[in-house]
Design a protein around this motif. Structure first.
Motif, mmCIF file in Angstrom:
data_model
loop_
_atom_site.group_PDB
_atom_site.id
_atom_site.type_symbol
_atom_site.label_atom_id
_atom_site.label_comp_id
_atom_site.label_asym_id
_atom_site.label_seq_id
_atom_site.Cartn_x
_atom_site.Cartn_y
_atom_site.Cartn_z
ATOM 1 N N UNK A 63 0.831 -1.206 0.000
ATOM 2 C CA UNK A 63 0.000 0.000 0.000
ATOM 3 C C UNK A 63 0.861 1.250 0.000
ATOM 4 N N UNK A 64 0.308 2.339 -0.509
ATOM 5 C CA UNK A 64 1.061 3.598 -0.556
ATOM 6 C C UNK A 64 0.829 4.458 0.684
ATOM 7 N N UNK A 65 -0.272 4.229 1.402
ATOM 8 C CA UNK A 65 -0.589 5.053 2.574
ATOM 9 C C UNK A 65 0.446 4.829 3.675
ATOM 10 N N UNK A 67 0.502 5.178 6.947
ATOM 11 C CA UNK A 67 0.064 4.482 8.153
ATOM 12 C C UNK A 67 -0.060 2.977 7.914
ATOM 13 N N UNK A 68 -0.602 2.600 6.773
ATOM 14 C CA UNK A 68 -0.725 1.175 6.459
ATOM 15 C C UNK A 68 0.647 0.537 6.288
ATOM 16 N N UNK A 69 1.570 1.252 5.674
ATOM 17 C CA UNK A 69 2.926 0.726 5.488
ATOM 18 C C UNK A 69 3.616 0.544 6.846
ATOM 19 N N UNK A 70 3.388 1.484 7.757
ATOM 20 C CA UNK A 70 3.998 1.387 9.077
ATOM 21 C C UNK A 70 3.448 0.186 9.849
ATOM 22 N N UNK A 71 2.135 -0.032 9.777
ATOM 23 C CA UNK A 71 1.541 -1.197 10.447
ATOM 24 C C UNK A 71 2.093 -2.481 9.848
ATOM 25 N N UNK A 72 2.152 -2.540 8.525
ATOM 26 C CA UNK A 72 2.677 -3.745 7.870
ATOM 27 C C UNK A 72 4.124 -4.012 8.269
ATOM 28 N N UNK A 73 4.938 -2.966 8.291
ATOM 29 C CA UNK A 73 6.341 -3.140 8.675
ATOM 30 C C UNK A 73 6.449 -3.659 10.102
ATOM 31 N N UNK A 74 5.629 -3.104 11.013
ATOM 32 C CA UNK A 74 5.663 -3.558 12.403
ATOM 33 C C UNK A 74 5.270 -5.023 12.507
ATOM 34 N N UNK A 75 4.220 -5.419 11.789
ATOM 35 C CA UNK A 75 3.769 -6.810 11.828
ATOM 36 C C UNK A 75 4.793 -7.743 11.178
ATOM 37 N N UNK A 76 5.453 -7.291 10.112
ATOM 38 C CA UNK A 76 6.429 -8.138 9.419
ATOM 39 C C UNK A 76 7.708 -8.303 10.227
ATOM 40 N N UNK A 77 8.141 -7.252 10.908
ATOM 41 C CA UNK A 77 9.306 -7.387 11.780
ATOM 42 C C UNK A 77 9.019 -8.347 12.927
ATOM 43 N N UNK A 107 -10.051 -0.106 11.429
ATOM 44 C CA UNK A 107 -10.260 0.278 10.033
ATOM 45 C C UNK A 107 -9.020 -0.011 9.201
ATOM 46 N N UNK A 108 -7.839 0.298 9.748
ATOM 47 C CA UNK A 108 -6.588 0.007 9.041
ATOM 48 C C UNK A 108 -6.444 -1.498 8.798
ATOM 49 N N UNK A 109 -6.791 -2.305 9.794
ATOM 50 C CA UNK A 109 -6.688 -3.757 9.640
ATOM 51 C C UNK A 109 -7.637 -4.261 8.557
ATOM 52 N N UNK A 190 8.101 6.983 4.704
ATOM 53 C CA UNK A 190 7.628 8.344 4.451
ATOM 54 C C UNK A 190 6.635 8.738 5.544
ATOM 55 N N UNK A 191 7.174 9.006 6.705
ATOM 56 C CA UNK A 191 6.359 9.350 7.856
ATOM 57 C C UNK A 191 7.191 9.227 9.111
ATOM 58 N N UNK A 192 6.535 9.164 10.254
ATOM 59 C CA UNK A 192 7.226 9.101 11.541
ATOM 60 C C UNK A 192 7.387 7.647 11.976
ATOM 61 N N UNK A 193 8.633 7.204 12.143
ATOM 62 C CA UNK A 193 8.869 5.865 12.681
ATOM 63 C C UNK A 193 8.459 5.830 14.144
ATOM 64 N N UNK A 194 7.936 4.687 14.572
ATOM 65 C CA UNK A 194 7.727 4.468 15.990
ATOM 66 C C UNK A 194 9.011 4.005 16.644
ATOM 67 N N UNK A 195 9.010 3.987 17.974
ATOM 68 C CA UNK A 195 10.226 3.638 18.721
ATOM 69 C C UNK A 195 10.698 2.228 18.408
ATOM 70 N N UNK A 196 9.786 1.265 18.393
ATOM 71 C CA UNK A 196 10.179 -0.124 18.172
ATOM 72 C C UNK A 196 10.715 -0.340 16.765
ATOM 73 N N UNK A 197 10.092 0.312 15.779
ATOM 74 C CA UNK A 197 10.594 0.165 14.416
ATOM 75 C C UNK A 197 11.971 0.800 14.257
#
Length: 331
Positions: A63-65, A67-77, A107-109, A190-197
């Motif tokens: 996805x290009x959004x 927030x969705x990319x950040x959630x996916x990255x967190x789940x994939x890590x 909604x994101x899920x 392209x956004x703000x990384x969270x601490x864990x990421x």
């Protein structure tokens, strides 16, 4: 690549975040879900060593959004492990989560499940049951570890490092070169990384640097001194206070018949250490400098990695002779 100061700041943030989480949430044992039976997402390849890419055939379907990319990255890590909704909320909004965070996350899920539905042709219900599951207090993304480039990278670095310790420098160089080839650039978002990421990215970049220097070390042990000079010269420019990189370049220059350049490099490194840190180089680097001045025969021993060479040089000459004789006699 994070600076030393940024890593210290990240560590402090992680400690504070962990302390805050321990005060507000009960600790739950983390479990790993094993994918059994047919893998519904077997046709996908998840790449995190660079901008997030999800490959399906020859296309990127991520996805290009942001927030969705950040959630996916967190789940994939954290693939195949439950990730709490509160953890995802902190990654998305830090400490500024809105009151609607829970419903927004749902909604994101739903959008991510619709993505898998659209790409793979699976029903949303099937995706919910088998791919992006809801678990107690959070979510888990079920994939085969072999579909992740970060898993492949870690495996290749591990086997390459083992080959280095075993003295199989050809295999080490090959495996470590393959691990580095998986990288498509810096891990970016392209956004703000969270601490864990940010912590995950810092770990990966440190491991990448280790793989890079270890691969160069293996090539030096294989006699590729001249070929490594330009690569090492670039490395010491990027990391002007890194002793091991300077040591390898000094050895490469010396073995290429450029002893004066190796000595000049040491003097520049020493001046920078004194100017920026107010300290002398370590005992091992000073021992290498003395070995260069005396053309110590041990400098030509290609069976030694750079770390082994530096350890050997700081030992008394008598002890080094004993080590050499023990190697010859098998004692």
């Amino acid at each position: 690549m994070m600076t030393h100061e940024e890593k210290l700041a990240l560590l402090a943030t992680l400690l504070e975040s962990t302390s805050r989480q321990e005060r507000t949430e009960p600790e739950e044992p983390q479990r790993t879900i094993t994918v059994t039976g047919p893998n519904p997402v077997a046709d996908l390849r998840f790449e995190l060593l660079g901008p997030l890419v999800i490959r399906h055939g020859g296309e990127d379907v991520a996805p290009s959004a942001p927030k969705l990319r950040l959630i996916l990255a967190t789940l994939l890590f954290n693939a195949n492990k439950p990730v709490g909704a509160s953890v995802l909320a902190r990654e998305l909004w830090n400490d500024g989560a809105p009151r609607t965070a829970h419903s927004t996350l749902q909604t994101y899920m739903f959008k991510l499940r619709r993505l898998f539905h659209a790409v793979l042709g699976l029903s949303v219900d099937h995706v919910t049951r088998e791919v992006l599951q809801t678990c107690s207090g959070g979510y888990v993304l079920c994939v085969d570890p072999s579909q992740l480039d970060i898993t492949e990278f870690d495996h290749l670095v591990t086997v390459g490092s083992a080959a280095m310790h075993a003295g199989d420098y050809e295999k080490a160089a090959t495996d470590l070169r393959r691990s580095l080839a998986l990288w498509r650039g810096q891990v970016v978002h392209h956004g703000q990384w969270g601490t864990l990421l940010r912590a995950q990215v810092a770990r990966l970049e440190e491991r990448r640097f280790y793989a890079h220097t270890s691969r160069i070390d293996a090539d030096l042990c294989l006699g590729r001194h001249r070929e490594m000079i330009s690569e090492l010269a670039s490395l010491v420019v990027e990391h002007p206070l890194h002793e091991s990189a300077h040591a390898m370049l000094m050895v490469a220059l010396y073995r290429s018949g450029r002893a004066s350049a190796a000595l000049e490099l040491y003097m520049r490194f020493r001046q920078r250490m004194l100017h920026e840190l107010g300290i002398e180089p370590s005992e091992r680097i000073r021992a290498l400098h003395m070995a260069l001045l005396s053309a110590d025969p041990v400098l030509a021993d290609r069976s030694l990695t750079s770390e082994m060479l530096l350890d050997r040089l700081v030992r008394p000459v008598g002890q080094r002779r004993h080590d050499s004789s023990s190697t010859v006699t098998g004692g």
